[in-house]
Design an enzyme around this catalytic site. Structure first.
Site, PDB file in Angstrom:
ATOM      1  N   GLU A  14     -34.153  35.343   8.547  1.00 34.34           N
ATOM      2  CA  GLU A  14     -35.423  34.709   8.925  1.00 34.34           C
ATOM      3  C   GLU A  14     -35.675  34.723  10.430  1.00 34.34           C
ATOM      4  O   GLU A  14     -35.599  33.678  11.097  1.00 34.34           O
ATOM      5  CB  GLU A  14     -35.473  33.272   8.401  1.00 34.34           C
ATOM      6  CG  GLU A  14     -35.506  33.200   6.892  1.00 34.34           C
ATOM      7  CD  GLU A  14     -35.781  31.789   6.368  1.00 34.34           C
ATOM      8  OE1 GLU A  14     -35.627  30.819   7.122  1.00 34.34           O
ATOM      9  OE2 GLU A  14     -36.138  31.673   5.183  1.00 34.34           O
ATOM     10  N   GLU A  36     -34.570  34.455  -1.302  1.00 28.40           N
ATOM     11  CA  GLU A  36     -34.178  33.045  -1.449  1.00 28.40           C
ATOM     12  C   GLU A  36     -35.305  32.311  -2.161  1.00 28.40           C
ATOM     13  O   GLU A  36     -36.483  32.576  -1.895  1.00 28.40           O
ATOM     14  CB  GLU A  36     -33.993  32.364  -0.080  1.00 28.40           C
ATOM     15  CG  GLU A  36     -32.852  32.905   0.736  1.00 28.40           C
ATOM     16  CD  GLU A  36     -32.697  32.164   2.066  1.00 28.40           C
ATOM     17  OE1 GLU A  36     -33.306  31.097   2.250  1.00 28.40           O
ATOM     18  OE2 GLU A  36     -31.975  32.690   2.920  1.00 28.40           O
TER      19      GLU A  36
HETATM   20  C1  GAL Z   1     -34.062  29.171   4.544  1.00 34.32           C
HETATM   21  C2  GAL Z   1     -32.816  29.723   5.197  1.00 34.32           C
HETATM   22  C3  GAL Z   1     -31.574  29.326   4.427  1.00 34.32           C
HETATM   23  C4  GAL Z   1     -31.617  27.858   4.098  1.00 34.32           C
HETATM   24  C5  GAL Z   1     -32.877  27.563   3.332  1.00 34.32           C
HETATM   25  C6  GAL Z   1     -33.015  26.125   2.906  1.00 34.32           C
HETATM   26  O1  GAL Z   1     -35.139  29.139   5.424  1.00 34.32           O
HETATM   27  O2  GAL Z   1     -32.875  31.121   5.273  1.00 34.32           O
HETATM   28  O3  GAL Z   1     -30.431  29.645   5.201  1.00 34.32           O
HETATM   29  O4  GAL Z   1     -31.574  27.131   5.276  1.00 34.32           O
HETATM   30  O5  GAL Z   1     -33.977  27.853   4.152  1.00 34.32           O
HETATM   31  O6  GAL Z   1     -34.224  25.918   2.223  1.00 34.32           O
END
Ligand code: GAL
Length: 702
Positions: free
Chosen positions: A188, A337
């Site tokens: 990110e 994710e």
């Molecule tokens: C994302 C990040 C992850 C984790 C996640 C939690 O933005 O890439 O490492 O922090 O959020 O929602």
């Protein structure tokens, strides 16, 4: 690959008898071609269920239990390593990759492939202590510190050397590993730095782009407020309220610097990895700190992190973010994710309702994702994100949501063959531009004018009728589209102007929304009135724009509405230009004036919508656009709450129907389909809240 004796995948996976092992070894010795066959990675599933796993946070003795639970839930890949720099390189130049290898092997035993993350989003303490210049400088001038993540300076050369070295070690070790299917660079991209080195690079970038100070001073109109520069070193960094040309240049520099930051690692991975291993980075939907088209162009695959935060899924806005991501490389993408129920970072971290996580996963696939991966498997026992949703709890046993995700995994396996090789094909495109979004956000003029909300309004209305919409850059090839809609395409570069003019002249139907074609490539005003280079073809123009404090009536071809936020008073210069909507009585200036105009251009047309249409008038405008451009969706209106997604591979198409509404609904299908999950043929589908149906039917030979 550094392991001298690489056991073939097939062998490692099953418990083979000693005699079978000997037979296998003999085969290897005498038949080298078979050996290479045996080392082929396991066939890739068409749809991947995955999870982010952090083996470095747990004793190795625990790994197998976690992987077994993953395998039971049909998890087919884990993403690992992306924050593990201090474990991979505990001190400068001393690398420990054995543990990572053990993790890759342990996953392989459970038929779980690996995406490796390079760890540059989380530099180790020894690094930032020894090289404090690698820490970013924040907007207030302070250097960031250790203790969190993303504290590095993306422009710093020393940081790049160190980040490249660790990526190189990983690529040398795993670049030919059969169980590693891809790479995620960093995590990110977000924080830029205003360090002296970044500023100097920015000044060099500006110099390179503008060539001479005279050129720059003219194009930024620096005679305004004595902003004239007599030396490149005088150029400052401004991020919110500077000269519009300076602001836009900084954002473009930021984008180019993320691209080169990424390329620094990407090149060293590519040089050491099999081609079958993809390289991606996980982006963030509508996040706009850099131009994602710039940064994506070197990647094999676009991926993003899909979080709802507070509330429940809004399938329209979320769908737009999927389609945006699909548009970065104009092909299928991954959801790298997504939330297992809830997050920990929004004001109210409520859980998605029971059933919504599964519906959301299929929504992802419907929009063209080939993988859905949950962040994260299990919370570290300490660390900033202890409250985040997971698939197993602190005790290592499944949480209630685990079963729902396991169902998704089972369904992915079952529907995979039908979805294999399929993608989304749209006849309608929406144009999206970072330049335009930045330009409007710096000078909103009416604080309620949100360029993303504006785009999503058009997107929702178009999707509801056309069932499939692409979101692409204004410089993307457009000839495949019957209809192109450009909401708030504020900044027009010469390349964009040419692309759109060619599109219309070749029979395309182009619709501009409010605030389009006002600015030039330097974020200055176009010297002609809006829509600048399109005014002649449109046979009309914007006489004046008005930020509205009260609703203004608008009436005509698309019905009647009280329009809000923004209104553009249009005029026609060509008798062939038709007025489709007019404003009613309001501020005097707008009274009776054209609000929507259109002009046919050969077989194509160009239309300008100066009012903020919404609700029924927008639906009716969309109906008009689709009729005019001859987009004829096979399926008519869907019952309230039900969404349809279509993917095809030329041979057959797959329809995914999801009910996000609270009411149960019945959908009559236009013909007979195979129900992929339940089996059998069907002509109608009944869907309760969050129900999903996957249908397949053959396409006629083309
Ligand atoms: C994302 C990040 C992850 C984790 C996640 C939690 O933005 O890439 O490492 O922090 O959020 O929602």
């Amino acid at each position: 690959m550094q392991r001298t004796l690489m056991m073939p995948t097939l062998l490692r996976r099953s418990l083979l008898s000693r005699s079978m092992l000997f037979a296998f070894a003999a085969t290897f010795a005498f038949a080298p071609h078979l050996r290479s066959l045996a080392q082929q990675p396991e066939a890739q599933p068409p749809l991947y269920l995955g999870t982010a796993w952090y083996p470095e946070q747990w004793p190795e003795a625990r790994w197998d239990a976690d992987l077994k639970l993953m395998e039971d839930a049909h998890v087919r890949f884990v993403r690992i390593g992306e924050f593990a720099w201090s474990r991979i390189e505990p001190s400068e130049g001393k690398y420990d990759l054995d543990w990572l290898d053990h993790a890759v092997r342990a996953a392989e035993k459970h038929h779980i492939a690996v995406v490796l993350g390079t760890p540059s989003a989380a530099p180790p303490a020894w690094l930032t202590t020894k090289y404090p210049e690698t820490l970013r400088v924040m907007e207030d001038g302070r250097r960031d510190e250790h203790g969190n993540r993303q504290q590095f300076d993306w422009a710093d050369p020393k940081y790049r050397v160190l980040a490249r070295a660790v990526a190189e070690q990983m690529a040398k070790r795993f670049g030919h590993d059969p169980n590693v299917i891809g790479w995620q660079i960093d995590n990110e991209y977000a924080n830029e730095s205003e360090s002296p080195i970044a500023k100097k690079q920015f000044q060099d970038w500006v110099h390179q782009r503008y060539g001479t100070l005279d050129n720059l001073n003219t194009r930024w109109t620096t005679s305004y407020w004595s902003e004239t520069y007599s030396d490149w070193s005088q150029i400052p960094i401004e991020t919110t309220y500077g000269n519009p040309g300076l602001l836009l240049s900084w954002r473009r520099f930021v984008s180019d610097t993320w691209r080169s930051y990424q390329k620094n690692q990407l090149d060293v991975i590519r040089a050491n990895a099999d081609k079958r291993q993809f390289i991606t980075t996980n982006m963030m939907g509508f996040f706009d700190a850099y131009d994602h088209y710039t940064v994506s162009q070197d990647l094999d695959l676009a991926s993003w992190d899909d979080y709802v935060g507070t509330g429940q899924l809004d399938p329209v806005r979320n769908g737009a973010a999927h389609d945006l991501t699909r548009g970065f490389l104009r092909k299928n993408f991954w959801v790298m994710e997504t939330q297992p129920g809830f997050v920990n970072w929004s004001p109210d971290n409520n859980a998605l309702n029971k059933g919504a996580v599964r519906a959301m996963a299929w929504h992802d696939i419907g929009h063209g994702a080939d993988a859905v991966s949950y962040w994260q498997w299990r919370s570290a026992l300490n660390g900033q994100e202890e409250y985040h949703g997971t698939l197993v709890g602190a005790d290592g046993t499944p949480v209630p949501l685990y079963a729902e995700v396991a169902q998704v995994g089972k369904e992915f396996a079952k529907a995979g063959p039908a979805l294999k090789g399929t993608s989304v094909h749209s006849e309608v495109a929406i144009l999206h531009s970072y330049d335009s979004r930045w330009a409007i956000n710096w000078q909103r003029h009416n604080k309620a004018f949100d360029p993303v909300a504006n785009l999503v309004t058009y997107y929702g209305a178009l999707r509801a009728q056309a069932h499939s919409v692409d979101i692409v850059s204004p410089t993307a090839p457009l000839s495949q589209y019957k209809l192109v809609v450009a909401p708030a395409l504020n900044v027009i570069t010469p390349e964009t102007a040419k692309n759109l003019l060619d599109y219309v002249r070749h029979g395309g139907h182009l619709v501009f929304g409010q605030r389009s074609a006002m600015k030039n490539e330097d974020n200055g005003l176009q010297p002609e009135r809006q829509p600048g280079p399109f005014a002649a073809l449109l046979g009309g123009r914007v006489e004046q724009f008005y930020a509205l404090d009260k609703p203004v009536p608008v009436t005509g071809e698309f019905g009647s509405e009280a329009t809000t936020v923004w209104a553009e008073q249009l005029s026609t210069t060509d008798p062939a230009t038709k007025v489709l909507m007019r404003y009613g009585k309001s501020n005097g200036w707008l009274d009776g004036q054209p609000a929507v105009i259109t002009h046919d251009v050969g077989k194509g047309s160009i239309t300008y919508i100066g009012a903020a249409l919404d609700g029924e008038t927008l639906n009716s405008a969309v109906r008009w656009m689709l009729t005019k451009s001859e987009v004829k969706p096979e399926f008519g209106a869907l019952p309230e709450g039900v969404d349809l997604y279509v993917r095809d591979n030329g041979d057959h198409e797959v329809w995914i129907l999801i009910n996000f509404g609270e009411k149960g609904q019945q959908v009559a299908l236009p013909g007979s389909f195979t129900d992929v999950l339940k089996g059998g043929e069907t002509r109608s589908v009944s869907l309760g809240q969050y129900d999903v149906t996957i249908l397949q039917r053959s396409l006629p030979a083309r």
